[in-house]
Design a protein around this motif. Structure first.
Motif, mmCIF file in Angstrom:
data_model
loop_
_atom_site.group_PDB
_atom_site.id
_atom_site.type_symbol
_atom_site.label_atom_id
_atom_site.label_comp_id
_atom_site.label_asym_id
_atom_site.label_seq_id
_atom_site.Cartn_x
_atom_site.Cartn_y
_atom_site.Cartn_z
ATOM 1 N N ILE A 163 -2.625 -17.759 -2.681
ATOM 2 C CA ILE A 163 -1.289 -18.252 -2.301
ATOM 3 C C ILE A 163 -0.540 -17.256 -1.413
ATOM 4 O O ILE A 163 0.217 -17.654 -0.527
ATOM 5 N N TYR A 164 -0.734 -15.952 -1.616
ATOM 6 C CA TYR A 164 -0.003 -14.966 -0.816
ATOM 7 C C TYR A 164 -0.441 -15.034 0.654
ATOM 8 O O TYR A 164 0.380 -14.912 1.559
ATOM 9 N N ASN A 165 -1.754 -15.207 0.861
ATOM 10 C CA ASN A 165 -2.229 -15.321 2.241
ATOM 11 C C ASN A 165 -1.800 -16.648 2.857
ATOM 12 O O ASN A 165 -1.495 -16.715 4.053
ATOM 13 N N HIS A 219 3.518 -5.635 -1.835
ATOM 14 C CA HIS A 219 3.954 -4.237 -1.980
ATOM 15 C C HIS A 219 3.868 -3.732 -3.422
ATOM 16 O O HIS A 219 3.631 -2.568 -3.673
ATOM 17 N N TYR A 220 4.059 -4.652 -4.407
ATOM 18 C CA TYR A 220 4.152 -4.161 -5.792
ATOM 19 C C TYR A 220 2.809 -3.703 -6.354
ATOM 20 O O TYR A 220 2.772 -2.939 -7.303
ATOM 21 N N TYR A 221 1.707 -4.166 -5.742
ATOM 22 C CA TYR A 221 0.399 -3.656 -6.192
ATOM 23 C C TYR A 221 0.261 -2.185 -5.790
ATOM 24 O O TYR A 221 -0.271 -1.372 -6.540
ATOM 25 N N TYR A 222 0.774 -1.867 -4.607
ATOM 26 C CA TYR A 222 0.805 -0.466 -4.182
ATOM 27 C C TYR A 222 1.739 0.348 -5.098
ATOM 28 O O TYR A 222 1.381 1.432 -5.568
HETATM 29 FE FE LIG Z 1 0.876 -10.870 -7.669
#
Ligand SMILES: [Fe+2]
Length: 340
Positions: A163-165, A219-222
């Motif tokens: 979904i993000y892509n 960004h939050y995975y980073y």
């Molecule tokens: Fe996520």
């Protein structure tokens, strides 16, 4: 005489229902699963006296459940991530429109569905992470830069069905038009270092391990790696530089985590009060910081060292509902590019 036991039985079964109806509750279906969301629910109850019942499950399972329950669903609110997913729930007719002066004044227009079907409460950015030993930050100013042939065999990305892509592609379609968005997908596909696999964190780890030089990630995975208690995670983050890139002369592509009132909500007023509470400064901090996201309400502030390090940035002010509407075309473009 025969009727009597039946009446008693009916009375007995009605009693608990009557007392339940008097108790103020709100039933929340959530696919968020952060410890800090506890603070949200208890904060709401403390302020309003309304009890929160919640059901947590994966996205698709929740949507299926709401559909199966139909008009008899006890669900009042659905909370989930990504405008694309909220749009899917909207398309299935799961929400009802809500007018609220509080929500309309607190939440910037870009972050809510124009008819009030759903509202965004926290903001996430899709960034580019690069290997500091091999790439300079100024080589990656815009998402469009990824299409340059110099990145051949150097980019890691996850599946196009993610979904993000799809939402990122939804923004590219809006800003560049279908033809240029297709060229971008074709070129980036040709630049991939490997077939798409894994989640965003896997792409970040692959960059740190030298399998590729650039990755696309929320960004939050980073932030999660950078703030991790595990030294291995922090070592990954230390190898990475990150860019919040522009898009077609506009700002960074952002998305939301959000919620809407369900169509058959038995506790509609409490549901709206809950959404309004989510837009309060107090809840905005909990809601956003639970996943290292930014609040959507400008007056709410988080103190999060990784977010501070990312700094102030311009985001693309496109209405996030557009990202949802562009999903089917986005998938078509990725499919035509052979981006699995
Ligand atoms: Fe996520």
């Amino acid at each position: 005489m025969k009727i009597r036991p039946l009446l008693l039985l009916l009375a007995a079964s009605l009693l608990p229902l009557a007392s339940t109806a008097q108790e103020k509750v709100v039933n929340i279906y959530s696919s968020r699963h952060y410890q800090t969301d506890e603070a949200l629910y208890s904060g709401f109850t403390k302020r309003t006296g309304i009890k929160v019942n919640r059901i947590e499950a994966g996205e698709d399972a929740l949507i299926q459940r709401i559909r199966n329950e139909g008009a008899r669903s006890p669900g009042d609110v659905l909370i989930t991530v990504d405008a694309g997913r909220l749009w899917r729930a909207e398309e299935l007719g799961l929400f009802q429109p809500v007018r609220s002066a509080v929500l309309e004044s607190r939440i910037p227009q870009a972050f809510r569905e124009p008819d009030g079907q759903w509202f965004g409460f926290s903001m996430r950015a899709r960034l580019l992470a690069y290997n500091k030993a091999r790439v300079r930050a100024d080589e990656l100013r815009r998402y469009e830069d990824l299409a340059d042939a110099k990145w051949k065999g150097r980019i890691c990305a996850r599946s196009s069905t993610n979904i993000y892509n799809l939402s990122l592609m939804g923004a590219l379609i809006d800003r560049l038009g279908e033809a240029k968005a297709q060229s971008w997908a074709n070129a980036v596909r040709a630049n991939l270092a490997r077939e798409p696999k894994g989640g965003d964190t896997d792409q970040l780890k692959a960059v740190a391990a030298g399998e590729c030089d650039v990755a696309i990630s929320n960004h939050y995975y980073y932030a999660r790696l950078a703030r991790s208690q595990k030294p291995d995670d922090r070592a990954v983050a230390e190898k990475l530089g990150v860019v919040l890139p522009g898009l077609a002369g506009s700002g960074t592509h952002v998305n939301i985590s959000g919620a809407g009132v369900l169509k058959h909500a038995p506790n509609r007023d409490a549901a709206i009060r809950f959404l309004e509470y989510l837009s309060s400064d107090e809840a905005q901090r909990y809601f956003a910081d639970g996943n290292n996201e930014w609040p959507v309400v400008p007056s709410a502030r988080v103190t999060n060292p990784v977010l501070s390090a990312l700094g102030e940035f311009q985001y693309d002010p496109i209405n996030v509902a557009v990202l949802g509407r562009n999903q089917p075309l986005a998938q078509k473009i990725f499919d035509r590019a052979g981006w699995k």
